[in-house]
Design a protein around this motif. Structure first.
Motif, mmCIF file in Angstrom:
data_model
loop_
_atom_site.group_PDB
_atom_site.id
_atom_site.type_symbol
_atom_site.label_atom_id
_atom_site.label_comp_id
_atom_site.label_asym_id
_atom_site.label_seq_id
_atom_site.Cartn_x
_atom_site.Cartn_y
_atom_site.Cartn_z
ATOM 1 N N GLY A 12 5.773 -0.363 16.437
ATOM 2 C CA GLY A 12 5.189 0.842 15.464
ATOM 3 C C GLY A 12 4.087 0.196 15.210
ATOM 4 N N TYR A 13 3.279 1.269 14.476
ATOM 5 C CA TYR A 13 1.880 0.877 14.013
ATOM 6 C C TYR A 13 1.768 1.454 12.681
ATOM 7 N N TYR A 14 0.971 0.706 11.982
ATOM 8 C CA TYR A 14 0.873 1.144 10.505
ATOM 9 C C TYR A 14 -0.442 0.566 9.955
ATOM 10 N N GLY A 15 -1.152 1.404 9.025
ATOM 11 C CA GLY A 15 -2.531 0.831 8.558
ATOM 12 C C GLY A 15 -3.147 1.947 7.635
ATOM 13 N N THR A 16 -4.301 1.400 7.104
ATOM 14 C CA THR A 16 -5.124 2.218 6.423
ATOM 15 C C THR A 16 -4.160 2.225 4.846
ATOM 16 N N GLY A 17 -4.744 3.128 3.987
ATOM 17 C CA GLY A 17 -3.908 3.673 2.841
ATOM 18 C C GLY A 17 -4.765 2.919 1.433
ATOM 19 N N ASN A 18 -4.082 3.292 0.353
ATOM 20 C CA ASN A 18 -4.550 2.763 -0.994
ATOM 21 C C ASN A 18 -3.727 1.575 -1.304
ATOM 22 N N MET A 67 -8.969 -0.132 11.946
ATOM 23 C CA MET A 67 -9.024 1.464 12.233
ATOM 24 C C MET A 67 -10.441 1.818 12.478
ATOM 25 N N GLY A 68 -10.793 2.309 13.518
ATOM 26 C CA GLY A 68 -12.503 2.692 13.617
ATOM 27 C C GLY A 68 -13.148 1.708 14.017
ATOM 28 N N GLY A 69 -12.768 0.373 14.175
ATOM 29 C CA GLY A 69 -13.462 -0.650 14.570
ATOM 30 C C GLY A 69 -14.647 -1.061 13.322
ATOM 31 N N SER A 106 -9.257 0.353 -1.251
ATOM 32 C CA SER A 106 -8.826 1.297 -0.163
ATOM 33 C C SER A 106 -9.131 0.139 1.419
ATOM 34 N N LEU A 107 -8.203 0.710 2.262
ATOM 35 C CA LEU A 107 -7.875 -0.381 3.484
ATOM 36 C C LEU A 107 -8.166 0.559 4.762
ATOM 37 N N LYS A 108 -8.717 -0.466 5.716
ATOM 38 C CA LYS A 108 -8.749 -0.036 7.063
ATOM 39 C C LYS A 108 -7.938 -0.879 8.179
ATOM 40 N N ASP A 109 -7.296 -1.895 7.744
ATOM 41 C CA ASP A 109 -6.725 -2.847 8.610
ATOM 42 C C ASP A 109 -5.404 -1.971 9.186
ATOM 43 N N PHE A 110 -5.073 -2.540 10.231
ATOM 44 C CA PHE A 110 -4.192 -2.004 11.311
ATOM 45 C C PHE A 110 -3.219 -3.020 11.799
ATOM 46 N N TRP A 111 -2.004 -2.617 11.800
ATOM 47 C CA TRP A 111 -0.821 -3.511 12.103
ATOM 48 C C TRP A 111 0.356 -3.022 13.201
ATOM 49 N N ARG A 118 0.699 -0.911 0.120
ATOM 50 C CA ARG A 118 -0.204 -0.117 -0.005
ATOM 51 C C ARG A 118 0.803 1.245 0.055
ATOM 52 N N TYR A 119 0.172 2.416 -0.161
ATOM 53 C CA TYR A 119 0.848 3.529 -0.054
ATOM 54 C C TYR A 119 -0.313 4.425 0.458
ATOM 55 N N ASN A 120 0.025 5.995 0.608
ATOM 56 C CA ASN A 120 -0.828 6.907 1.476
ATOM 57 C C ASN A 120 -1.436 6.281 2.687
ATOM 58 N N ALA A 121 -0.517 5.530 3.418
ATOM 59 C CA ALA A 121 -1.053 4.923 4.745
ATOM 60 C C ALA A 121 -0.629 5.821 5.849
ATOM 61 N N VAL A 122 -0.966 5.429 7.027
ATOM 62 C CA VAL A 122 -0.480 6.281 8.143
ATOM 63 C C VAL A 122 0.526 5.300 9.072
ATOM 64 N N ALA A 123 1.379 5.890 9.970
ATOM 65 C CA ALA A 123 2.116 5.053 10.895
ATOM 66 C C ALA A 123 2.756 6.010 11.894
ATOM 67 N N PHE A 124 2.871 5.251 12.942
ATOM 68 C CA PHE A 124 3.257 6.164 14.155
ATOM 69 C C PHE A 124 4.002 5.010 15.174
ATOM 70 N N SER A 125 4.552 5.622 16.358
ATOM 71 C CA SER A 125 5.179 4.565 17.444
ATOM 72 C C SER A 125 4.691 4.768 18.582
ATOM 73 N N ILE A 126 4.380 3.652 19.399
ATOM 74 C CA ILE A 126 4.060 4.034 20.783
ATOM 75 C C ILE A 126 5.067 3.095 21.678
ATOM 76 N N GLY A 127 5.810 3.518 22.255
ATOM 77 C CA GLY A 127 6.850 2.982 23.212
ATOM 78 C C GLY A 127 7.612 2.255 22.252
ATOM 79 N N THR A 128 7.872 0.978 22.381
ATOM 80 C CA THR A 128 8.689 0.115 21.377
ATOM 81 C C THR A 128 8.161 -0.720 20.394
#
Length: 611
Positions: free
Chosen positions: A431-437, A463-465, A443-448, A419-429
């Motif tokens: 990383g989180y990555y999901g959504t996108g084309n 994402m969003g339940g 179009s995606l809503k899964d989160f990893w 995918r691309y145009n996804a979101v990513a951020f980190s919390i503690g140790t």
């Protein structure tokens, strides 16, 4: 007449007899005798008169007051007084007093100096009357004195404390006036008086009257009208915005204006209008005008401050760019990848020196294929660059780590859909990555979740339940102290494959693996937006730019407070409205630049929220 015989004329005979000396002597004796006889008769007749009539008897029936100090006026009621004041003699226990006015039944006099307690007497001619009771002579009271008062400047209804001496203790004997208008006394003692300023009082001297003695202040008590704010314009603005405040009873000069407690620069001022500039570091809150006299007034409504300031810095050293990525490692920013508008992606990375305001080429090209629309996050001392769109090969699934001056391909290939145009951020140790084309146009809503310690990718709650739709071109950030991630905005894709810009905003709790919807980005005022830019400073999230549902590029920015779930507008981005920009944060300031407004852009700006 000659020859006439005068001797025979009787008239001449009488004359001759009178002129005869012997006859004249006899006549004198007769006259003296007659006068002596008259005097004797007069004396005898006087000696036979009765004795003279005696003076009427004077009486005193009352006097008032019954006591008083020297110089006090006393009224004496009685009978048979002389109507001429000076013909009455009044004494206080033997000390003569001055009569100031008189009728037959009333005398007015003043207690003479040196008088003592005793009877009052009134003498008219030979008649004297004595009062039945004593008049008590009081010891003279010392005159009141005013040594000062505070505060020196007041408005109606305020309280003033008067300092001095000899104010007495009898509330029937004391009164206070401000410029001849009587004021109510709250309390008093011999040395202090507290009064309330009456509504009709004006600037002037304070006068204290105790009995018949008066003290007057040496200074005026200044009475001013309370200021009022009738309105201000505009109702909102950034730091430096000019605001005109209309009202009444401001000072002609010397006013002070604050916005939510921060003092503003006054540009112009008069008694009815003040013009100020919104001060730096101010926040939304009331406008307060304080006059030179010290009284103040708050506005009924808040002035909305779009806080923060933007300053342009050097253009990006790598030229025009969109869909790039940016991150910070050990206080050093890195910006790279993306495209300058060609089919060939850029693979360079640059760093920025904020002290010299220059961009430095790291001469370190990305080792993999060029990526467009990829994401990145930082864990510890490494940055992780997620897959993006590969101009020559399509969707990528390669995953890279970056340490200063070295890229390393990670064998932990992303296990989800490329995918691309996804979101990513980190919390503690993690990383989180999901959504996108996704590959194949989906179009995606899964989160990893990615664990760099084990190299595992674990799928988490969508994402969003179950209630939210797939999306892309959204924003994703995290608040480290809270341990929460946030995703929002972008394009949402419904069952009819309609791609609609949205502004909903969701909080992710990794401990609960759950999503909670929060207040929409910018609240009701803000537009929907796709391809926005986001960053965090401290415990606040900032979201802005992008484009709306009419394909208009946006320049507004909003600040989110997770503790109150509220958004406030901050200063607008001063560069060209745009989408697909990048941002990084360094020393409490955000650096925002690049992007697309119909053309690729290279300018960069630094945002200081003033926190």
């Amino acid at each position: 007449m000659a020859g006439q015989n005068h001797g025979q004329n009787p008239e001449f005979r009488g004359l001759r007899q009178f002129l005869n000396p012997k006859n004249q002597l006899t006549m004198k004796k007769k006259i003296l005798f007659g006068l002596s006889l008259l005097a004797l008769i007069f004396y005898v007749s006087c000696g036979k008169d009765d004795d003279p009539t005696p003076d009427p008897e004077v009486s005193i029936s009352s006097f008032s007051p019954e006591m008083g100090e020297p110089d006090a006026e006393v009224s004496i009621i009685g009978k048979n007084f002389n109507t001429k004041a000076s013909a009455n003699t009044v004494k206080f226990n033997g000390t003569t007093a001055t009569v100031t006015s008189a009728t037959a039944t009333q005398l007015k006099t003043t207690v003479p100096n040196g008088a003592t307690t005793g009877k009052i007497t009134v003498t008219v001619g030979s008649s004297t009357a004595t009062s039945s009771s004593d008049f008590t002579v009081l010891e003279p009271q010392p005159a009141p004195q005013i040594t000062g008062f505070s505060p020196p400047i007041v408005t109606k209804g305020d309280f003033v404390t008067i300092e001095g001496s000899n104010f007495g203790s009898d509330n029937q004997q004391i009164s206070v006036y401000i410029n001849e208008v009587q004021a109510s006394i709250d309390w008093f003692n011999t040395a202090q008086i507290k009064i309330q300023v009456p509504a009709d009082a004006t600037t002037g001297k304070i006068k204290v009257v105790v009995g018949d003695q008066t003290a007057t202040s040496s200074e005026n008590l200044i009475i001013v009208f309370s200021p009022s704010i009738n309105g201000f314009s505009p109702k909102e603005g950034e730091w430096g915005t000019k605001v005109v405040i209309d009202g009444a009873n401001f000072s002609d000069t010397g006013n002070t204006v604050t916005i939510n407690g921060v003092e503003a620069e006054i540009v112009n001022e008069s008694s009815s209008q003040i013009e100020v500039n919104v001060p730096e570091n101010s926040r939304t809150g009331p406008i307060v005008v304080s006059t030179s006299y010290g009284n103040s007034i708050d506005s009924d409504e808040d002035f909305t401050v779009f806080h923060g300031s933007w300053t342009q810095i050097a253009d990006f050293g790598g030229g025009i760019r969109r869909d790039a990525t940016a991150f910070v490692l050990d206080g050093v920013p890195y910006v790279g990848l993306g495209t300058g508008g060609t089919l060939i992606p850029d693979m360079d990375f640059w760093t920025y020196n904020h002290e010299s305001d220059e961009w430095i080429d790291l001469n370190l090209d990305f080792s993999g294929y060029g990526h467009i629309g990829n994401s990145s996050f930082v864990i510890g001392q490494k940055a992780y660059i997620t897959p993006g769109f590969l101009m020559n090969t399509g969707y990528g699934s390669d995953f890279w780590s970056f340490e200063p001056l070295e890229f390393t391909s990670i064998i932990d290939i992303f296990e989800g859909i490329a995918r691309y145009n996804a979101v990513a951020f980190s919390i503690g140790t993690k990383g989180y990555y999901g959504t996108g084309n996704g590959e194949g146009g989906v179009s995606l809503k899964d989160f990893w979740e990615y664990n760099p310690g084990t190299g595992d990718w674990i799928q988490k709650a969508d994402m969003g339940g179950e209630t939210d739709l797939p999306r892309y071109a959204a924003i994703g950030v995290a608040l480290e102290e809270e341990g929460k991630g946030y995703v929002g905005g972008g394009y949402s894709v419904n069952q009819n494959d309609d791609h609609v810009p949205v502004k909903d905003f969701w909080e992710y709790d990794p401990n609960m693996d759950s999503w909670t919807r929060k207040a929409d980005i910018g609240g009701l005022e803000a537009p929907v937006r796709a391809s926005p830019t986001a960053f965090t400073i401290g415990n606040k999230i900032y979201v802005g730019l992008g484009y709306d549902d009419n394909d208009n590029n946006l320049y507004d920015f909003w600040e989110y407070d997770s503790t109150t779930d509220t958004w406030v507008k901050v200063a607008n981005f001063p560069g060209a409205p745009r989408e697909k920009a990048v941002a990084f944060v360094l020393d409490g300031k955000a650096y925002v630049g690049l992007g697309y407004d119909g053309d690729q852009l290279s300018d960069f700006w630094v945002f200081d929220p003033g926190n």
